[in-house]
Motif scaffolding. Structure first.
Motif, mmCIF file in Angstrom:
data_model
loop_
_atom_site.group_PDB
_atom_site.id
_atom_site.type_symbol
_atom_site.label_atom_id
_atom_site.label_comp_id
_atom_site.label_asym_id
_atom_site.label_seq_id
_atom_site.Cartn_x
_atom_site.Cartn_y
_atom_site.Cartn_z
ATOM 1 N N THR A 60 0.843 -1.203 0.000
ATOM 2 C CA THR A 60 0.000 0.000 0.000
ATOM 3 C C THR A 60 0.873 1.245 0.000
ATOM 4 O O THR A 60 0.621 2.190 -0.759
ATOM 5 N N LYS A 63 2.052 2.420 -3.331
ATOM 6 C CA LYS A 63 1.062 2.994 -4.248
ATOM 7 C C LYS A 63 0.719 4.445 -3.936
ATOM 8 O O LYS A 63 0.144 5.144 -4.773
ATOM 9 N N ILE A 64 1.021 4.906 -2.735
ATOM 10 C CA ILE A 64 0.626 6.255 -2.314
ATOM 11 C C ILE A 64 1.446 7.304 -3.065
ATOM 12 O O ILE A 64 2.666 7.220 -3.120
ATOM 13 N N ASP A 65 0.743 8.298 -3.635
ATOM 14 C CA ASP A 65 1.386 9.401 -4.354
ATOM 15 C C ASP A 65 1.480 10.668 -3.515
ATOM 16 O O ASP A 65 2.336 11.509 -3.753
ATOM 17 N N GLY A 110 -6.782 10.887 -10.479
ATOM 18 C CA GLY A 110 -6.263 9.532 -10.273
ATOM 19 C C GLY A 110 -5.137 9.418 -9.265
ATOM 20 O O GLY A 110 -4.663 8.314 -8.980
ATOM 21 N N GLN A 111 -4.687 10.522 -8.712
ATOM 22 C CA GLN A 111 -3.589 10.481 -7.745
ATOM 23 C C GLN A 111 -4.025 9.698 -6.509
ATOM 24 O O GLN A 111 -5.108 9.897 -5.972
ATOM 25 N N LYS A 112 -3.171 8.774 -6.074
ATOM 26 C CA LYS A 112 -3.453 7.896 -4.930
ATOM 27 C C LYS A 112 -3.058 8.614 -3.645
ATOM 28 O O LYS A 112 -1.917 9.037 -3.478
ATOM 29 N N LYS A 134 -11.971 13.106 -3.334
ATOM 30 C CA LYS A 134 -12.624 12.463 -4.481
ATOM 31 C C LYS A 134 -13.220 13.502 -5.431
ATOM 32 O O LYS A 134 -13.141 13.347 -6.653
ATOM 33 N N GLU A 139 -7.892 9.751 -5.359
ATOM 34 C CA GLU A 139 -8.423 8.477 -4.876
ATOM 35 C C GLU A 139 -7.766 8.145 -3.540
ATOM 36 O O GLU A 139 -6.571 7.873 -3.475
ATOM 37 N N ILE A 141 -6.706 5.812 -0.960
ATOM 38 C CA ILE A 141 -6.500 4.354 -0.932
ATOM 39 C C ILE A 141 -6.188 3.837 0.464
ATOM 40 O O ILE A 141 -6.185 2.627 0.684
ATOM 41 N N CYS A 142 -5.960 4.768 1.399
ATOM 42 C CA CYS A 142 -5.615 4.366 2.754
ATOM 43 C C CYS A 142 -5.899 5.550 3.677
ATOM 44 O O CYS A 142 -5.805 6.701 3.260
ATOM 45 N N VAL A 158 -11.890 2.341 2.886
ATOM 46 C CA VAL A 158 -10.478 2.058 2.611
ATOM 47 C C VAL A 158 -9.848 1.507 3.890
ATOM 48 O O VAL A 158 -10.388 1.688 4.978
#
Length: 192
Positions: A60, A63-65, A110-112, A134, A139, A141-142, A158
C-alpha cells in the motif's frame, strides 16, 4: 511502537487530559488527547509518524502518491507522514464549513492519496475530507490516524490504520452522566 510506548509519548507531553470535554464530533468525554501537544516536539512527531508508516502494508505504501490531511488537527501528522513516506503532504481547509483545497494545492486526477488525521472519534470529518479528495479527482486508498477513539464504530471504504485505539466513553448531549455534567465543559479542539 507498542501501545504503552504510544501512551507514554502522550503522557510525557502532558497531552492526555481529564475533565469534561466537548469533542469536535459534538460528543462529550471525560478524557481528551491533545495531539497538538504530543506533536509540538518534532522528534516525537517524527517517531510517531514513522511508527504509523510501518503499520501500513508495504504494497500500500508503494502505491501512495500524496499525503492529504484536514487542517487543523491533521496538519502536523500529515506533514510528518509525508516526511516518513518521502512524499509531498498537503492539507484541506474549511473556510466556509466544507473541506476544500486552497493555497495553490492540487490533486491530480487519479492520484493515490493517504488521508491522515490526528484522532478519529465518529469518522464524520474524515469521510468529509475523503469526499473532498474524491471531488477533485483524487483516490483515497488508505486512511491513517494517531488515535482511533471510535470504539470500532467509525467505518471507512479504505483500509484504516492507527497507532493506538483508545475507547474512552463518549456521550451524546442527552446522555452525559451527572458526575460529568457537574464538571465545567472545555472545548479544546480546533473548531468552535
Amino acid at each position: 511502537m507498542t501501545e504503552e510506548e504510544v501512551l507514554s509519548e502522550f503522557r510525557n507531553a502532558n497531552a492526555l487530559l481529564e475533565g469534561h470535554f466537548l469533542l469536535s464530533s459534538g460528543r462529550h468525554s471525560a478524557h481528551y488527547l491533545q495531539c497538538a501537544r504530543v506533536l509540538m516536539d518534532p522528534y516525537r512527531a517524527s517517531r510517531l509518524a514513522n511508527a504509523l508508516a510501518k503499520k501500513i502494508p508495504r504494497e500500500t505504501r508503494a502505491k501512495i502518491d500524496l499525503v492529504v490531511s484536514p487542517a487543523m488537527g491533521g496538519l502536523i501528522i500529515g506533514h510528518e507522514m509525508g516526511r516518513a513516506l518521502e512524499l509531498n503532504a498537503i492539507f484541506l481547509e474549511r473556510p466556509t464549513g466544507t473541506f476544500e483545497l486552497r493555497r495553490g494545492f492540487e490533486i491530480s486526477a487519479g492520484q493515490k492519496v493517504l488521508l491522515m488525521e490526528d484522532v478519529v472519534t465518529t469518522g464524520l470529518s474524515s469521510r468529509q475530507a475523503m469526499d473532498a479528495v474524491k471531488a477533485v479527482g483524487g483516490e483515497v486508498i488508505c486512511f491513517g490516524s494517531l488515535v482511533d477513539r471510535s470504539a470500532g464504530s467509525a467505518q471507512f471504504d479504505v483500509p484504516f490504520h492507527s497507532l493506538i485505539a483508545l475507547n474512552f466513553p463518549t456521550y451524546a448531549e442527552d446522555e452525559v452522566p451527572a458526575e460529568l455534567a457537574a464538571v465545567e465543559i472545555t472545548k479544546p479542539g480546533s473548531r468552535k
